[in-house]
Design a protein around this motif. Structure first.
Motif, PDB file in Angstrom:
ATOM      1  N   MET A   1      65.606  54.489 119.666  1.00  0.00           N
ATOM      2  CA  MET A   1      64.588  53.515 119.318  1.00  0.00           C
ATOM      3  C   MET A   1      65.243  52.229 118.825  1.00  0.00           C
ATOM      4  SD  MET A   1      61.801  55.805 117.351  1.00  0.00           S
ATOM      5  CE  MET A   1      60.380  54.795 117.569  1.00  0.00           C
ATOM      6  N   ARG A   2      66.166  51.775 119.591  1.00  0.00           N
ATOM      7  CA  ARG A   2      66.816  50.514 119.253  1.00  0.00           C
ATOM      8  C   ARG A   2      66.199  49.418 120.111  1.00  0.00           C
ATOM      9  NH1 ARG A   2      71.222  50.701 116.138  1.00  0.00           N
ATOM     10  NH2 ARG A   2      72.164  52.697 115.723  1.00  0.00           N
ATOM     11  N   LEU A   3      65.982  48.280 119.488  1.00  0.00           N
ATOM     12  CA  LEU A   3      65.371  47.148 120.167  1.00  0.00           C
ATOM     13  C   LEU A   3      66.376  46.002 120.202  1.00  0.00           C
ATOM     14  CD1 LEU A   3      62.833  45.731 121.327  1.00  0.00           C
ATOM     15  CD2 LEU A   3      62.285  45.094 118.992  1.00  0.00           C
ATOM     16  N   SER A   4      66.679  45.530 121.388  1.00  0.00           N
ATOM     17  CA  SER A   4      67.593  44.396 121.531  1.00  0.00           C
ATOM     18  C   SER A   4      66.863  43.120 121.142  1.00  0.00           C
ATOM     19  CB  SER A   4      68.094  44.296 122.969  1.00  0.00           C
ATOM     20  OG  SER A   4      68.838  43.109 123.134  1.00  0.00           O
ATOM     21  N   VAL A   5      67.519  42.274 120.343  1.00  0.00           N
ATOM     22  CA  VAL A   5      66.886  41.023 119.930  1.00  0.00           C
ATOM     23  C   VAL A   5      66.693  40.093 121.129  1.00  0.00           C
ATOM     24  CG1 VAL A   5      67.695  41.154 117.558  1.00  0.00           C
ATOM     25  CG2 VAL A   5      69.106  39.983 119.254  1.00  0.00           C
ATOM     26  N   HIS A   6      67.410  40.333 122.223  1.00  0.00           N
ATOM     27  CA  HIS A   6      67.261  39.517 123.427  1.00  0.00           C
ATOM     28  C   HIS A   6      65.947  39.805 124.153  1.00  0.00           C
ATOM     29  CE1 HIS A   6      71.327  38.214 122.740  1.00  0.00           C
ATOM     30  NE2 HIS A   6      71.763  39.466 122.780  1.00  0.00           N
ATOM     31  N   ASP A   7      65.319  40.957 123.839  1.00  0.00           N
ATOM     32  CA  ASP A   7      64.027  41.314 124.445  1.00  0.00           C
ATOM     33  C   ASP A   7      62.848  40.695 123.698  1.00  0.00           C
ATOM     34  OD1 ASP A   7      65.370  42.858 126.296  1.00  0.00           O
ATOM     35  OD2 ASP A   7      65.120  44.728 125.161  1.00  0.00           O
ATOM     36  N   ILE A   8      63.125  40.028 122.581  1.00  0.00           N
ATOM     37  CA  ILE A   8      62.049  39.435 121.782  1.00  0.00           C
ATOM     38  C   ILE A   8      61.875  37.983 122.216  1.00  0.00           C
ATOM     39  CG2 ILE A   8      61.244  38.914 119.451  1.00  0.00           C
ATOM     40  CD1 ILE A   8      63.177  41.143 118.481  1.00  0.00           C
ATOM     41  N   ARG A   9      60.753  37.690 122.800  1.00  0.00           N
ATOM     42  CA  ARG A   9      60.461  36.339 123.288  1.00  0.00           C
ATOM     43  C   ARG A   9      59.962  35.455 122.142  1.00  0.00           C
ATOM     44  NH1 ARG A   9      63.257  37.396 127.211  1.00  0.00           N
ATOM     45  NH2 ARG A   9      62.467  38.634 128.909  1.00  0.00           N
ATOM     46  N   ASP A  10      59.804  34.169 122.399  1.00  0.00           N
ATOM     47  CA  ASP A  10      59.346  33.222 121.376  1.00  0.00           C
ATOM     48  C   ASP A  10      57.961  33.570 120.837  1.00  0.00           C
ATOM     49  OD1 ASP A  10      61.675  31.798 121.544  1.00  0.00           O
ATOM     50  OD2 ASP A  10      60.879  30.311 122.959  1.00  0.00           O
ATOM     51  N   GLU A  11      57.111  34.152 121.670  1.00  0.00           N
ATOM     52  CA  GLU A  11      55.761  34.505 121.226  1.00  0.00           C
ATOM     53  C   GLU A  11      55.737  35.820 120.450  1.00  0.00           C
ATOM     54  OE1 GLU A  11      56.407  35.989 125.399  1.00  0.00           O
ATOM     55  OE2 GLU A  11      56.587  34.027 124.473  1.00  0.00           O
ATOM     56  N   GLY A  12      56.881  36.478 120.353  1.00  0.00           N
ATOM     57  CA  GLY A  12      56.972  37.713 119.584  1.00  0.00           C
ATOM     58  C   GLY A  12      56.786  38.931 120.458  1.00  0.00           C
ATOM     59  N   GLY A 118      74.792  43.592 114.681  1.00  0.00           N
ATOM     60  CA  GLY A 118      74.903  43.365 116.120  1.00  0.00           C
ATOM     61  C   GLY A 118      73.669  42.677 116.656  1.00  0.00           C
ATOM     62  N   ASP A 119      73.257  43.079 117.846  1.00  0.00           N
ATOM     63  CA  ASP A 119      72.097  42.467 118.495  1.00  0.00           C
ATOM     64  C   ASP A 119      70.936  43.439 118.645  1.00  0.00           C
ATOM     65  OD1 ASP A 119      73.267  39.972 118.784  1.00  0.00           O
ATOM     66  OD2 ASP A 119      74.156  40.455 120.728  1.00  0.00           O
ATOM     67  N   GLU A 120      70.913  44.481 117.803  1.00  0.00           N
ATOM     68  CA  GLU A 120      69.855  45.468 117.909  1.00  0.00           C
ATOM     69  C   GLU A 120      69.227  45.762 116.545  1.00  0.00           C
ATOM     70  OE1 GLU A 120      71.085  48.268 121.649  1.00  0.00           O
ATOM     71  OE2 GLU A 120      71.851  48.842 119.688  1.00  0.00           O
ATOM     72  N   ILE A 121      67.926  46.009 116.588  1.00  0.00           N
ATOM     73  CA  ILE A 121      67.189  46.449 115.403  1.00  0.00           C
ATOM     74  C   ILE A 121      66.905  47.930 115.604  1.00  0.00           C
ATOM     75  CG2 ILE A 121      65.048  46.232 114.101  1.00  0.00           C
ATOM     76  CD1 ILE A 121      64.934  43.291 114.985  1.00  0.00           C
ATOM     77  N   ASP A 122      67.329  48.746 114.650  1.00  0.00           N
ATOM     78  CA  ASP A 122      67.112  50.188 114.731  1.00  0.00           C
ATOM     79  C   ASP A 122      65.735  50.508 114.145  1.00  0.00           C
ATOM     80  OD1 ASP A 122      67.194  52.923 114.840  1.00  0.00           O
ATOM     81  OD2 ASP A 122      69.034  53.134 113.679  1.00  0.00           O
ATOM     82  N   LEU A 123      64.759  50.668 115.007  1.00  0.00           N
ATOM     83  CA  LEU A 123      63.390  50.928 114.561  1.00  0.00           C
ATOM     84  C   LEU A 123      63.248  52.305 113.924  1.00  0.00           C
ATOM     85  CD1 LEU A 123      61.461  49.407 117.578  1.00  0.00           C
ATOM     86  CD2 LEU A 123      61.897  48.357 115.360  1.00  0.00           C
ATOM     87  N   ARG A 124      64.069  53.255 114.352  1.00  0.00           N
ATOM     88  CA  ARG A 124      64.017  54.606 113.787  1.00  0.00           C
ATOM     89  C   ARG A 124      64.337  54.554 112.287  1.00  0.00           C
ATOM     90  NH1 ARG A 124      63.899  58.749 116.852  1.00  0.00           N
ATOM     91  NH2 ARG A 124      64.951  57.713 118.560  1.00  0.00           N
ATOM     92  N   GLU A 125      65.355  53.791 111.913  1.00  0.00           N
ATOM     93  CA  GLU A 125      65.725  53.652 110.506  1.00  0.00           C
ATOM     94  C   GLU A 125      64.591  53.025 109.698  1.00  0.00           C
ATOM     95  OE1 GLU A 125      68.402  54.396 108.460  1.00  0.00           O
ATOM     96  OE2 GLU A 125      69.022  55.683 110.127  1.00  0.00           O
ATOM     97  N   VAL A 126      64.001  51.964 110.233  1.00  0.00           N
ATOM     98  CA  VAL A 126      62.927  51.254 109.546  1.00  0.00           C
ATOM     99  C   VAL A 126      61.749  52.188 109.297  1.00  0.00           C
ATOM    100  CG1 VAL A 126      61.208  49.416 109.780  1.00  0.00           C
ATOM    101  CG2 VAL A 126      63.563  49.009 110.479  1.00  0.00           C
ATOM    102  N   VAL A 127      61.339  52.906 110.334  1.00  0.00           N
ATOM    103  CA  VAL A 127      60.153  53.759 110.235  1.00  0.00           C
ATOM    104  C   VAL A 127      60.382  54.899 109.244  1.00  0.00           C
ATOM    105  CG1 VAL A 127      58.670  55.364 111.512  1.00  0.00           C
ATOM    106  CG2 VAL A 127      59.263  53.138 112.509  1.00  0.00           C
ATOM    107  N   GLN A 128      61.506  55.607 109.371  1.00  0.00           N
ATOM    108  CA  GLN A 128      61.707  56.743 108.464  1.00  0.00           C
ATOM    109  C   GLN A 128      61.884  56.292 107.027  1.00  0.00           C
ATOM    110  OE1 GLN A 128      64.957  59.032 110.056  1.00  0.00           O
ATOM    111  NE2 GLN A 128      66.516  57.604 109.343  1.00  0.00           N
ATOM    112  N   GLU A 129      62.499  55.144 106.805  1.00  0.00           N
ATOM    113  CA  GLU A 129      62.634  54.621 105.444  1.00  0.00           C
ATOM    114  C   GLU A 129      61.269  54.319 104.841  1.00  0.00           C
ATOM    115  OE1 GLU A 129      63.898  50.345 104.315  1.00  0.00           O
ATOM    116  OE2 GLU A 129      65.718  51.556 104.161  1.00  0.00           O
ATOM    117  N   GLN A 130      60.388  53.717 105.609  1.00  0.00           N
ATOM    118  CA  GLN A 130      59.061  53.369 105.108  1.00  0.00           C
ATOM    119  C   GLN A 130      58.215  54.613 104.835  1.00  0.00           C
ATOM    120  OE1 GLN A 130      58.235  50.328 104.077  1.00  0.00           O
ATOM    121  NE2 GLN A 130      60.292  49.720 104.689  1.00  0.00           N
TER     122      GLN A 130
END
Length: 182
Positions: A1-12, A118-130
């Protein structure tokens, strides 16, 4: 569940997914140790917005957790519905003079800033922490739960304890035999 920051467009970017708790290492470990159980999957809604080299993540997580009551140990179902906001930055700023209402200095982490690795956001870490942060510290099966007798272990919600009543507060039990010389 890693998201590359390059996949995030200006509109979000908006994401929604449903995942079982077993897919999150920390939550799976809690279940393996039998500290809790997640009878339903996690329903996650995320919105990621780029902003001046940063990435603002806002999200909502819904699920329920079954955990022992902190007083009587009966399984207790607790609904978790939590929202959060984090900002990923490539470099943590130097924070000087930032204080909370009590005059304490605020750290970058307390402000919701997370260092982007790096260039990735680990969504798995964010979700389990919350999810872990949203879990109750002292869950109760009911606000009126009377718990267990500290001496015989009887469930005081279902039966009357057969222990002899004490004449003193348990807070001062260590002092009952104290002798003071005058």
């Amino acid at each position: 569940m890693r998201l590359s920051v390059h996949d995030i467009r200006d509109e979000g970017l908006a994401l929604e997914f449903v995942e079982p708790a077993a897919n999150f290492p920390v939550l799976a470990e809690l279940q393996e140790r039998r500290e809790c159980r997640f009878p339903e999957p996690l329903r996650v809604t995320l919105r990621i917005q780029p902003a001046s080299g940063m990435f603002e993540v806002s999200g909502r997580i819904e699920t329920c957790v079954e955990t022992p009551c902190s007083r009587c140990l009966k399984p207790t179902l607790v609904v978790l519905d939590t929202s959060f906001e984090l900002t990923y930055v490539r470099e943590l700023p130097e924070i000087e003079g930032e204080e909370d209402e009590d005059g304490r200095e605020i750290s970058a982490e307390e402000m919701g800033l997370v260092l982007l690795q790096g260039d990735e956001i680990d969504l798995r870490e964010v979700v389990q922490e919350q999810v872990v942060l949203a879990m109750p510290f002292h869950p109760l099966c009911a606000p009126s739960c009377r718990g267990l007798c500290p001496r015989c272990g009887a469930d005081l919600n279902n039966e009357k304890c057969r222990c002899a009543p004490t004449d003193f507060s348990l807070k001062f039990a260590a002092l009952k035999d104290l002798k003071i010389d005058k």
